[in-house]
Motif scaffolding. Structure first.
Motif, PDB file in Angstrom:
ATOM      1  N   ASP A 103       0.853  -1.195   0.000  1.00  0.00           N
ATOM      2  CA  ASP A 103       0.000   0.000   0.000  1.00  0.00           C
ATOM      3  C   ASP A 103       0.887   1.244   0.000  1.00  0.00           C
ATOM      4  OD1 ASP A 103      -2.180   1.707   0.304  1.00  0.00           O
ATOM      5  OD2 ASP A 103      -2.665   1.053   2.348  1.00  0.00           O
ATOM      6  N   HIS A 112      -2.267   1.909   9.175  1.00  0.00           N
ATOM      7  CA  HIS A 112      -2.862   0.635   9.593  1.00  0.00           C
ATOM      8  C   HIS A 112      -1.896  -0.524   9.416  1.00  0.00           C
ATOM      9  CE1 HIS A 112      -3.292  -0.057   5.221  1.00  0.00           C
ATOM     10  NE2 HIS A 112      -3.519   1.251   5.185  1.00  0.00           N
ATOM     11  N   HIS A 120      -6.493  -3.827   5.764  1.00  0.00           N
ATOM     12  CA  HIS A 120      -6.421  -3.032   6.995  1.00  0.00           C
ATOM     13  C   HIS A 120      -6.472  -3.961   8.201  1.00  0.00           C
ATOM     14  CE1 HIS A 120      -7.977  -0.020   4.011  1.00  0.00           C
ATOM     15  NE2 HIS A 120      -6.961   0.630   4.530  1.00  0.00           N
ATOM     16  N   THR A 158       1.379   0.650   7.760  1.00  0.00           N
ATOM     17  CA  THR A 158       1.617   1.837   6.924  1.00  0.00           C
ATOM     18  C   THR A 158       1.751   3.068   7.800  1.00  0.00           C
ATOM     19  OG1 THR A 158      -0.680   2.567   6.645  1.00  0.00           O
ATOM     20  CG2 THR A 158       0.108   0.831   5.149  1.00  0.00           C
ATOM     21  N   GLU A 178       0.942   7.083   6.776  1.00  0.00           N
ATOM     22  CA  GLU A 178       0.341   7.783   5.640  1.00  0.00           C
ATOM     23  C   GLU A 178      -0.328   9.089   6.056  1.00  0.00           C
ATOM     24  OE1 GLU A 178      -3.307   5.798   4.112  1.00  0.00           O
ATOM     25  OE2 GLU A 178      -2.686   4.076   5.293  1.00  0.00           O
ATOM     26  N   GLU A 217       2.409   7.900   1.560  1.00  0.00           N
ATOM     27  CA  GLU A 217       2.251   6.632   2.284  1.00  0.00           C
ATOM     28  C   GLU A 217       3.319   5.627   1.870  1.00  0.00           C
ATOM     29  OE1 GLU A 217      -1.346   4.367   1.270  1.00  0.00           O
ATOM     30  OE2 GLU A 217      -1.179   3.291   3.171  1.00  0.00           O
TER      31      GLU A 217
END
Ligand code: MF3
Ligand code: CO
Ligand code: CO
Length: 251
Positions: A105, A168, A175, A199, A201, A233
């Protein structure tokens, strides 16, 4: 429960992260005046499928597209439209391929054409805020240390940090636990351990940190005051001594 990834899972996370970084780079190259968000969405779908991966956003809790395109006062979760980018826009693309069952991500904000200096500062501050957070990651540090590093840097520049949306945990699920809040106090919150993947972000706003959700589409998040918002991110791994950025090209 915060999962600790095994050596095998870490290899898979590295591969998914690298693919996400490549995807983001390819899609960002398409952001130009006159380019159409929905065409980038289509390109993202084809690009991802051609590499044996699946775009996680597509049909995620009903999200209609393969990536998020968040322009100007859109904070996050922007649905790609047919409105062409224009000189002076700031554009965030957020991609999340699933490769062999694992998610990578990553997102970035780019400037289309020319903008006032303060807008360049906003984008730079979001990026450096993310890096300040990343540099706080190591075993024994806490989620509060990450949030504190981001918040103090951003607020010193007289911008605000969004708290309604967070980083997350990530892995087999898009997530996972924990929620990674981008503000905080040193020493507070979960303690980081080797093998965690999550992550960072931060969404950084020109004006108020408050947000509003689009009542009709149920996805698009706007700044409450209509002013600009920027975001960056990366997906990260907590290593023995520090942090590894998984969504990087030179991995
Ligand atoms: N990629 C976003 C994140 O960083 C989540 C997008 S969810 C979607 O967590 F459904 F809007 F795609
Ligand atoms: Co994310
Ligand atoms: Co994302």
């Amino acid at each position: 429960m915060i999962s600790i990834k095994s050596a095998r899972e870490i290899k898979l996370m590295r591969a998914a992260g690298k693919l996400a970084a490549e995807c983001l780079q390819e899609m960002l190259a398409m952001v130009k005046p006159g380019a159409i968000p929905l065409e980038i969405d289509k390109a993202c779908y084809e690009w991802t499928k051609a590499r044996g991966a699946v775009p996680a956003p597509l049909n995620y809790h009903g999200f209609p597209n393969s990536l998020c395109v968040s322009v100007n006062h859109v904070v996050c979760h922007g649905i790609p439209t047919d409105r062409p980018f224009q000189d002076g826009d700031i554009v965030n693309l957020d991609v999340t391929p699933i490769l062999n069952g694992y998610h990578g991500d990553t997102n970035a904000t780019v400037i289309v054409g020319s903008v006032p200096d303060r807008v360049v500062e906003l984008v730079d501050t979001a990026k450096e805020g993310m890096w300040r957070g990343i540099r706080a990651v190591k075993p024994g540090a806490t989620l509060g240390d990450i949030g504190h590093a981001i918040q103090t840097f951003v607020e010193k520049k007289n911008f605000s940090v969004v708290v309604d949306y967070c980083g997350h945990g990530i892995g087999r699920e898009f997530h996972e636990d924990p929620m990674v809040v981008h503000v905080g106090k040193p020493g507070r919150g979960h303690v980081l351990r080797e093998g965690m993947t999550f992550t960072i972000e931060p969404m950084v706003n020109m004006g108020t940190s408050e947000t509003v959700l689009d009542k009709i589409d149920g996805w698009t998040v706007y700044t409450a005051d209509g002013q600009l918002s920027a975001q960056f991110e990366h997906t990260l791994l907590v290593t023995t001594y520090g942090v590894e950025v998984l969504t990087t090209l030179d991995a």
